[in-house]
Design a protein around this motif. Structure first.
Motif, PDB file in Angstrom:
ATOM      1  N   LYS A  53     -29.058  34.983  42.534  1.00 29.84           N
ATOM      2  CA  LYS A  53     -28.306  35.476  43.685  1.00 29.84           C
ATOM      3  C   LYS A  53     -27.130  34.549  44.008  1.00 29.84           C
ATOM      4  CE  LYS A  53     -32.431  37.569  45.778  1.00 29.84           C
ATOM      5  NZ  LYS A  53     -33.392  37.467  46.893  1.00 29.84           N
ATOM      6  N   ALA A  86     -24.429  34.955  41.290  1.00 26.69           N
ATOM      7  CA  ALA A  86     -23.763  36.254  41.435  1.00 26.69           C
ATOM      8  C   ALA A  86     -22.781  36.239  42.605  1.00 26.69           C
ATOM      9  CB  ALA A  86     -24.808  37.348  41.628  1.00 26.69           C
ATOM     10  N   CYS A 129     -19.597  34.487  41.845  1.00 24.92           N
ATOM     11  CA  CYS A 129     -18.728  35.264  40.947  1.00 24.92           C
ATOM     12  C   CYS A 129     -18.002  36.392  41.676  1.00 24.92           C
ATOM     13  CB  CYS A 129     -19.546  35.855  39.792  1.00 24.92           C
ATOM     14  SG  CYS A 129     -20.107  34.626  38.581  1.00 24.92           S
ATOM     15  N   PRO A 162     -16.683  41.524  40.449  1.00 27.34           N
ATOM     16  CA  PRO A 162     -17.108  40.562  39.423  1.00 27.34           C
ATOM     17  C   PRO A 162     -15.915  39.980  38.683  1.00 27.34           C
ATOM     18  CG  PRO A 162     -18.435  42.557  39.311  1.00 27.34           C
ATOM     19  CD  PRO A 162     -17.304  42.850  40.248  1.00 27.34           C
ATOM     20  N   ILE A 169     -25.081  35.292  31.931  1.00 23.50           N
ATOM     21  CA  ILE A 169     -23.746  34.806  32.238  1.00 23.50           C
ATOM     22  C   ILE A 169     -23.047  34.421  30.930  1.00 23.50           C
ATOM     23  CG2 ILE A 169     -24.400  33.968  34.518  1.00 23.50           C
ATOM     24  CD1 ILE A 169     -24.352  31.126  33.384  1.00 23.50           C
ATOM     25  N   SER A 224     -18.818  33.913  34.202  1.00 25.45           N
ATOM     26  CA  SER A 224     -18.927  35.199  34.896  1.00 25.45           C
ATOM     27  C   SER A 224     -20.252  35.833  34.512  1.00 25.45           C
ATOM     28  CB  SER A 224     -17.772  36.134  34.514  1.00 25.45           C
ATOM     29  OG  SER A 224     -17.964  36.647  33.206  1.00 25.45           O
ATOM     30  N   PHE A 225     -20.658  36.845  35.280  1.00 26.88           N
ATOM     31  CA  PHE A 225     -21.876  37.583  34.977  1.00 26.88           C
ATOM     32  C   PHE A 225     -21.603  38.554  33.843  1.00 26.88           C
ATOM     33  CE2 PHE A 225     -25.033  36.303  37.953  1.00 26.88           C
ATOM     34  CZ  PHE A 225     -26.190  36.998  37.605  1.00 26.88           C
ATOM     35  N   ASP A 278     -21.925  43.604  35.307  1.00 25.98           N
ATOM     36  CA  ASP A 278     -21.274  43.697  36.615  1.00 25.98           C
ATOM     37  C   ASP A 278     -22.157  44.301  37.708  1.00 25.98           C
ATOM     38  OD1 ASP A 278     -19.130  42.506  35.471  1.00 25.98           O
ATOM     39  OD2 ASP A 278     -17.895  44.300  35.341  1.00 25.98           O
ATOM     40  N   ALA A 303     -24.708  41.881  38.914  1.00 25.91           N
ATOM     41  CA  ALA A 303     -24.085  40.835  39.732  1.00 25.91           C
ATOM     42  C   ALA A 303     -23.835  41.333  41.151  1.00 25.91           C
ATOM     43  CB  ALA A 303     -22.781  40.385  39.083  1.00 25.91           C
ATOM     44  N   GLU A 304     -23.380  42.568  41.296  1.00 21.93           N
ATOM     45  CA  GLU A 304     -23.071  43.116  42.619  1.00 21.93           C
ATOM     46  C   GLU A 304     -24.337  43.252  43.473  1.00 21.93           C
ATOM     47  OE1 GLU A 304     -19.112  45.748  41.515  1.00 21.93           O
ATOM     48  OE2 GLU A 304     -21.095  46.594  41.192  1.00 21.93           O
ATOM     49  N   ALA A 364     -25.624  39.749  44.397  1.00 22.34           N
ATOM     50  CA  ALA A 364     -24.769  39.193  45.445  1.00 22.34           C
ATOM     51  C   ALA A 364     -25.057  39.860  46.788  1.00 22.34           C
ATOM     52  CB  ALA A 364     -23.298  39.363  45.072  1.00 22.34           C
TER      53      ALA A 364
END
Length: 727
Positions: free
Chosen positions: A453, A456, A459, A466, A497, A507-508, A511, A514-515, A518
Motif C-alpha cells: 500500500k 503504491a 507511485c 500510476p 514493481i 513504478s508498479f 496499474d 496500484a490504484e 493506494a
C-alpha cells in the motif's frame, strides 16, 4: 550494426573494374595522341603523290581550296566527336556492368549493400566530369526492402527470444481475445486477419485505449507477436517486423541534437539484438520508415509531459511508420490512423473468456468433468455480483478471479474468506503471490500488504495516476532499515514493481492493482479525518479528471468496501463519484441490487448466524428486494427454525403476493415450531391476501396450542376481514 565480410564484395568490384578497363584505355591520352599523329602523316604525304592536273578555266578557279588551318580545325572537331561518342559507349558499358553487379549483390548477398559509403562520387570519364551521386538515390540503392528484410531475418530469432522474456510481455503470455471497437465497428474477437487490412497501409499508427485493466497492453503484446509470425497467413504484413516496447520515461538529459525517442528505440534494439556494435542512425531511420520496426508505446496517458511531447505522430520528422500506442484516454492528437477501444464483458462473454483462459493455462480439466456442469456459470455470476450488472467486468478482474478459482480447486494458497468487492479481490491476488514467494524463499513476509500500500501510494501521490517515482522517496516512506530488502522482494520475487532506465526510479507493474492498493492506503490513513479527505478531493479536482478517473473509482470502491469499518465520512464516496462523472442515482440502485444479491447468496452459507443476518437484512430493505422472493422461499425449508421464521417475516415485507409465496407461507402455518407459525401468520396479514385458502389456514390456528400464535391468528383474520369488507 552487424559486421559483414568485405572480401567477396571487394572481389566483385575488382571484376567490374577489369570489365571496364579496356574501354577506359581507348579513351586515354596516349591512344588519342597516337591516333592524331597517324592522321597527320597521312595528310602530309597526300600532296606529293598527286599527279599534275591540266589548267582549269578561269571560272573554275573562283572557289578557293580549303586552307591547311581550316583542315586542321575540321580534323580536331572530328576527333572530339569520336572521343565523345566513345566516352558515352564506355559509360554505358560501365553502367551496365555496375547494374549487373548491384543486382547480383542485392539478390545473393543483400546485406553487403549496407557497406556502401555515406556519399559516393563518380570519377571523371573522358569529357564527362566528376559528380556526386545524390543522397536520395544512394539511400534508394542501399536500403532496398530486400536488404531490410534480410537484416530483420538475421536478427529476429534473438530479438523474439529477448522480447518474450520482457517482464511486461511474459506476464501476458496467455492471450484470450477480448471484445473491442475497431474505429466504429464492434468486434467480438480481434485477430491478425482483422488487422491485416489496416497494416497494408504505408503508414500505420494505431491507438489502443480503454480503462485500466481492460487488456490494452495484452493486446499490444499480441499484435507484436503477430508481427513476428513465421507463417505469412497469420502475420500482419507480408514482411516481418521487430517490435520495440517503450514503457519507460524518455531521457530528458541527452545532448544537443539527440532525439530521445530515437535513442530509446536504438537502445532497445541494441539490448534485444545482443550486439556489441551500435546500429547506425541512417539504418535505424530506414527500418522505421519502411515499417520493419513496430514501435509500441505503452501507457502513454500515465507518462510525463516531457515524454508525451516527444511522441507526436503528426510531426513531419516523426520516424515510425508502424506505431502502436496504449492509453487510458482517447488521445486526440493528430497522426493516429486507427483506434481500438477495449470493451468490458457481458455475462456470455465473461463465461467464454474465463473458459478460454482456463484452457490457455491448461486448467480447464478442473472444471469440465464436474458433477455440476453449472459450476463455471455460478462462479461467473458471483464475479458479476461483485462488480455489478451488464458490461462491467474487465480483463484483469476476470483473470484474477479465474486464478482464484484454480487455487480453490487445487487447494493451493486458497483464501477462506468470501469475496464480495474488488478491493478484496486485489488483496487476495497480492496474498496469493506472497504465499508463493514465501514458499520459494522459505521465509514469511507478514507486512507485505502494508508495504504494498505504501509503495503504491508513493507511485500515485504526485499525479494521481500510476507513474515512475524516485526510489529515494519510497525508501524514506518504507523506512531505511527495511526498504532495500522490501523493494528487492517486490521486484525480484513478487514481480510487482519495476525499475526505470537509470534504476533511480520505480513504478508498479500492474496499474489497477496500484490504484486499489493506494486507495486502501488512503482509507487506512485518513479514516474519519474530514480535513484530510477534503484536501485530497481538492487536489483531485485540480487534475485532469479523465486521466485520473481510474484512481478516483478505485478509491471510491475502497471507501464503499472498507469505509464503514474505517469510519470514512459518507460524503467521500459521493464526491469521488461526482469527480469521476458517475450517475450517482443509478449507482445507488446498482449498489442496492448488488447488496441484495450478496445477501441472497448468504442465505445458504454454512454459518447459521450469517443466514439469519442475511434474511433479516433483506427484510430491512423491504419492497426493493422483491425479486429475492424465490430465494427466500428456499430459505423457508432451512434446518434452523429461526432462519425459517425470519425468512417468513421478510416475505411479508417484500409485497410479493404471488401464488408461490402464498403457498410457501401457508405451508409454514403447520410448522412444528410455534415461532415459525406465528411469523408466517404475521406475513400473510401484511400481504393482505384474503383468499379462501389463506382464511382457512388462519382459522385453523385459532385452535393452536400456543397462545401467542392464537392471538396473532385472530389479529390477522380481523385485519383481512376489514380489508375484504372495504372491497
Amino acid at each position: 550494426m552487424t559486421k559483414y565480410p568485405r572480401q567477396p564484395f571487394l572481389a566483385l568490384l575488382k571484376v567490374a573494374l577489369l570489365g571496364v578497363s579496356f574501354p577506359l584505355l581507348l579513351t586515354s591520352h596516349n591512344w588519342a595522341q597516337a591516333s592524331k599523329q597517324d592522321n597527320s602523316l597521312v595528310y602530309a604525304q597526300t600532296p606529293a603523290q598527286s599527279p599534275l592536273q591540266p589548267s582549269q578555266p578561269e571560272s573554275a578557279n573562283k572557289t578557293n581550296p580549303p586552307t591547311p588551318e581550316k583542315k586542321q580545325q575540321e580534323r580536331k572537331k572530328s576527333d572530339q566527336q569520336k572521343m565523345q561518342d566513345l566516352s558515352l559507349i564506355v559509360l554505358g558499358v560501365m553502367l551496365g556492368e555496375v547494374v549487373v553487379v548491384y543486382l547480383g549483390v542485392l539478390w545473393l548477398r543483400p546485406l553487403w549493400l549496407l557497406w556502401l559509403p555515406g556519399e559516393l562520387k563518380l570519377p571523371k570519364l573522358g569529357i564527362i566530369p566528376e559528380f556526386k551521386l545524390p543522397l536520395p538515390v544512394l539511400l534508394w540503392l542501399k536500403y532496398r526492402p530486400r536488404v531490410l528484410d534480410f537484416w530483420v531475418k538475421k536478427h529476429i530469432d534473438t530479438f523474439a527470444l529477448n522480447f518474450v522474456k520482457n517482464e511486461t510481455v511474459a506476464e501476458r503470455k496467455y492471450y484470450v481475445s477480448i471484445p473491442v471497437r475497431l474505429d466504429t465497428e464492434e468486434i467480438k474477437e480481434l485477430t491478425a486477419e482483422t488487422l491485416r487490412k489496416t497494416f497494408k497501409q504505408k503508414r500505420v499508427r494505431l491507438l489502443i485505449w480503454g480503462e485500466g485493466g481492460s487488456g490494452k497492453t495484452a493486446l499490444a503484446c499480441q499484435i507484436a507477436k503477430w508481427a513476428m509470425e513465421d507463417e505469412q497467413s497469420k502475420r500482419l504484413t507480408e514482411h516481418k517486423m521487430l517490435p520495440i516496447l517503450i514503457e519507460q520515461e524518455l531521457d530528458s538529459d541527452l545532448g544537443e541534437g539527440k532525439k530521445p525517442l530515437m535513442e530509446a528505440i536504438a537502445g532497445e534494439i541494441q539490448d534485444a539484438c545482443d550486439n556489441e556494435q551500435l546500429i547506425s542512425d541512417e539504418l535505424l531511420e530506414q527500418l522505421l520508415r519502411q515499417r520493419r520496426i513496430l514501435v509500441i508505446v505503452d501507457h502513454l496517458s500515465e507518462m510525463s509531459t516531457h515524454t508525451r511531447n516527444k511522441i507526436k505522430p503528426a510531426f513531419r520528422d516523426f520516424p515510425a511508420n508502424a506505431l502502436v500506442i496504449t492509453s487510458r484516454i482517447e488521445e486526440n492528437f493528430k497522426g493516429i490512423d486507427t483506434k481500438i477501444e477495449t470493451l468490458r464483458f457481458d455475462g456470455e462473454e465473461l463465461v467464454s473468456f474465463i473458459k478460454n483462459y482456463l484452457k490457455q493455462l491448461k486448467k480447464w480439466h478442473l472444471f469440465e468433468n464436474e458433477d455440476e456442469p453449472g459450476e463455471l456459470l455460478q462462479e461467473c455470476a458471483k464475479l458479476q455480483r461483485i462488480v455489478g450488472d451488464k458490461k462491467t467486468i474487465t480483463v484483469l478482474l476476470a483473470k484474477l478471479y479465474a486464478e482464484r478459482m484454480i487455487n480453490a480447486k487445487e487447494n493451493i494458497s486458497a483464501s477462506a474468506r468470501s469475496l464480495d468487492n474488488i478491493p478484496d479481490l486485489m488483496l487476495d491476488h497480492l496474498e496469493k503471490l506472497n504465499r508463493q514467494a514465501e514458499r520459494v524463499i522459505g521465509q514469511e513476509y507478514p507486512t507485505v500488504k502494508d508495504d504494498a500500500k505504501v509503495i503504491a501510494w508513493k507511485c500515485l501521490e504526485r499525479e494521481y495516476k500510476p507513474s515512475y517515482v524516485e526510489r529515494e522517496a519510497v525508501v524514506k516512506a518504507l523506512g531505511e532499515n527495511k526498504a532495500d530488502a522490501s523493494l528487492q522482494y517486490f521486484e525480484g520475487k513478487l514481480l510487482l514493481i519495476k525499475s526505470g532506465y537509470n534504476k533511480d526510479t520505480i513504478s508498479f507493474a500492474l496499474d489497477p492493482l496500484a490504484e486499489y492498493l493506494a486507495g486502501l492506503y488512503l482509507v487506512d490513513s485518513y479514516r474519519e479525518n474530514e480535513t484530510s479527505w477534503r484536501e485530497f478531493l481538492a487536489q483531485a479536482e485540480s487534475k485532469p479528471q479523465e486521466e485520473i478517473k481510474g484512481f478516483l473509482l478505485a478509491v471510491r470502491d475502497c471507501c464503499l468496501a472498507k469505509g464503514s469499518q474505517a469510519k470514512v465520512p459518507g460524503f467521500v464516496a459521493e464526491e469521488l463519484g461526482k469527480l469521476a462523472g458517475l450517475d450517482l442515482e443509478a449507482l445507488k440502485q446498482e449498489q442496492l441490487k448488488r447488496r441484495i444479491r450478496r445477501l441472497t447468496d448468504d442465505l445458504f452459507v454454512p454459518e447459521v448466524e450469517d443466514r439469519r443476518r442475511a434474511a433479516e437484512e433483506l427484510g430491512k430493505i423491504g419492497v426493493a428486494a422483491k425479486f429475492a422472493a424465490p430465494t427466500l422461499l428456499r430459505a423457508l425449508k432451512d434446518e434452523d427454525s429461526e432462519v425459517r421464521a425470519i425468512a417468513a417475516s421478510t416475505l411479508g415485507k417484500l409485497g410479493n403476493t404471488s401464488e408461490s409465496v402464498l403457498q410457501g407461507l401457508l405451508a409454514l402455518l403447520q410448522n412444528e415450531d410455534s415461532y415459525v407459525r406465528l411469523c408466517a401468520a404475521e406475513a400473510l396479514g401484511k400481504l393482505g391476501n384474503a383468499s379462501e385458502p389463506v382464511l382457512q389456514g388462519l382459522q385453523a390456528l385459532l385452535q393452536d396450542q400456543d397462545s401467542w400464535v392464537r392471538e396473532e391468528a385472530a389479529k390477522v383474520l380481523e385485519k383481512l376481514r376489514n380489508i375484504f369488507e372495504k372491497f
